[in-house]
Design an enzyme around this catalytic site. Structure first.
Site: not given
Length: 358
Positions: A103, A201
């Site tokens: 990410c 997440c």
């Protein structure tokens, strides 16, 4: 200086924003949306995770309280393409991927940073516990560890593109977590005592099994075998296990403690061994990203997981492959994880672990 600040809604990025304002910079906050709000609302969330609807609300409130404009940036498409899909593929290949590193490379310090800079900003800042400083030794700006050793996040920055370092600001890197919370309290920032994010997440309930099920993948039970091929138990699906793991194995017979040594997706088998079998003298890693110029062979320290101890090593680089030999064997070299390389507190770069060397 015009600075775009990644504002997550947590205390770290809030204080980074506050510190940059105090320094006199012209700042604007940017908040990433990685998933739909409905995704979080229907999940049983066990721990605090980032990028949730409450984080968005907190980010907006923080920006308003500090008198800063905020923009919500939809990164859902690129996040799925560059993080979720590769994570899923790697799990099915028997790897243990690190989605936060990917990410950072492709989304936060990739697409998102590019968007911010395209708006005319001179620099991009975040609340990471790391430092950007000029190195006389390497003749350029480098990423260094944050001064708070327990919270240092440089490991997660090991694979960002080197040219981006010149544009980065990490105001929090010279502070400890306790100092950051104290600054937030003194500044009246409402998230001063907010809980830290824990899980991935897009897996807010912490369950890899549930994640794969939601993605339409059903796991199959398989055999747990020793290196000699003796069946000693069964597993619930090889993607649920990682090298060095002991808990969660259904071992039905054997006298000693057994640890996951290897996963073989083709035969749906998990191979286990005694403790000695999960210590490795080295590793092979691929697709390296180097933040500085290095010779084909050099000494450094290597970290193979966020919480792993740093291991002195000799590194040999051959094109897109890296061979690492440790001074002494280390525990649980895990394919799919990131090997991060350091010269004292300077981050040299990182590569994806392909395999451990016994």
């Amino acid at each position: 200086m015009k600075v775009g600040v990644a504002l997550s809604g947590g205390v770290d990025s809030a204080v980074a924003l506050y510190l940059l304002l105090k320094e006199g910079h012209e700042v604007k906050a940017f908040h990433m949306k990685t998933k739909e709000d409905e995704f979080f609302l229907k999940k049983e969330i066990k721990k605090k995770v980032c990028c949730s609807p409450s984080d968005t609300a907190d980010a907006i409130r923080i920006a308003r309280s500090l008198g800063v404009e905020i923009e919500i940036v939809d990164v859902r498409e690129v996040f799925r393409e560059k993080v979720i899909e590769p994570f899923k593929r790697d799990l099915l290949r028997g790897l243990t991927p690190n989605p936060c590193v990917h990410c950072n490379r492709y989304v936060k310090f990739g697409y998102f940073m590019d968007y911010v800079l395209s708006q005319g900003f001179d620099a991009f800042a975040s609340g990471h516990y790391a430092r950007v400083e000029f190195s006389g030794k390497y003749g350029k700006k480098v990423i260094k560890k944050g001064v708070d050793g327990k919270k240092d996040q440089s490991y997660f920055l090991a694979r960002i593109e080197p040219w981006r370092i010149e544009k980065l600001l990490f105001p929090n890197g010279i502070y400890t977590k306790e100092e950051i919370r104290r600054i937030a309290e003194e500044a009246g920032i409402h998230v001063a005592k907010k809980q830290e994010s824990q899980d991935v997440c897009f897996i807010p309930d912490g369950s890899i099994e549930n994640f794969l099920k939601d993605e339409g993948i059903t796991l199959s039970e398989g055999k747990v075998i020793t290196e000699k091929g003796e069946v000693v138990g069964h597993h619930r699906g090889y993607p649920l296990y990682t090298v060095g793991q002991r808990k969660g194995l259904k071992i039905e017979k054997f006298g000693e403690r057994l640890y996951v040594r290897e996963k073989i997706p083709e035969s749906n088998v998990v191979v286990v061994s005694g403790l000695e079998g999960v210590f490795f003298s080295g590793l092979i890693a691929v697709d390296p990203v180097w933040h500085v110029d290095l010779p084909e062979e050099f000494r450094c320290v290597c970290r193979v997981r966020k919480k792993a101890e740093e291991a002195p090593a000799i590194v040999r680089v051959k094109n897109s492959e890296v061979e690492v030999r440790f001074e002494k064997k280390i525990f649980a070299v895990t394919p799919g994880q990131i090997a991060a390389f350091y010269d004292e507190d300077t981050l040299l770069g990182g590569a994806i672990i392909k395999e451990g060397i016994p």
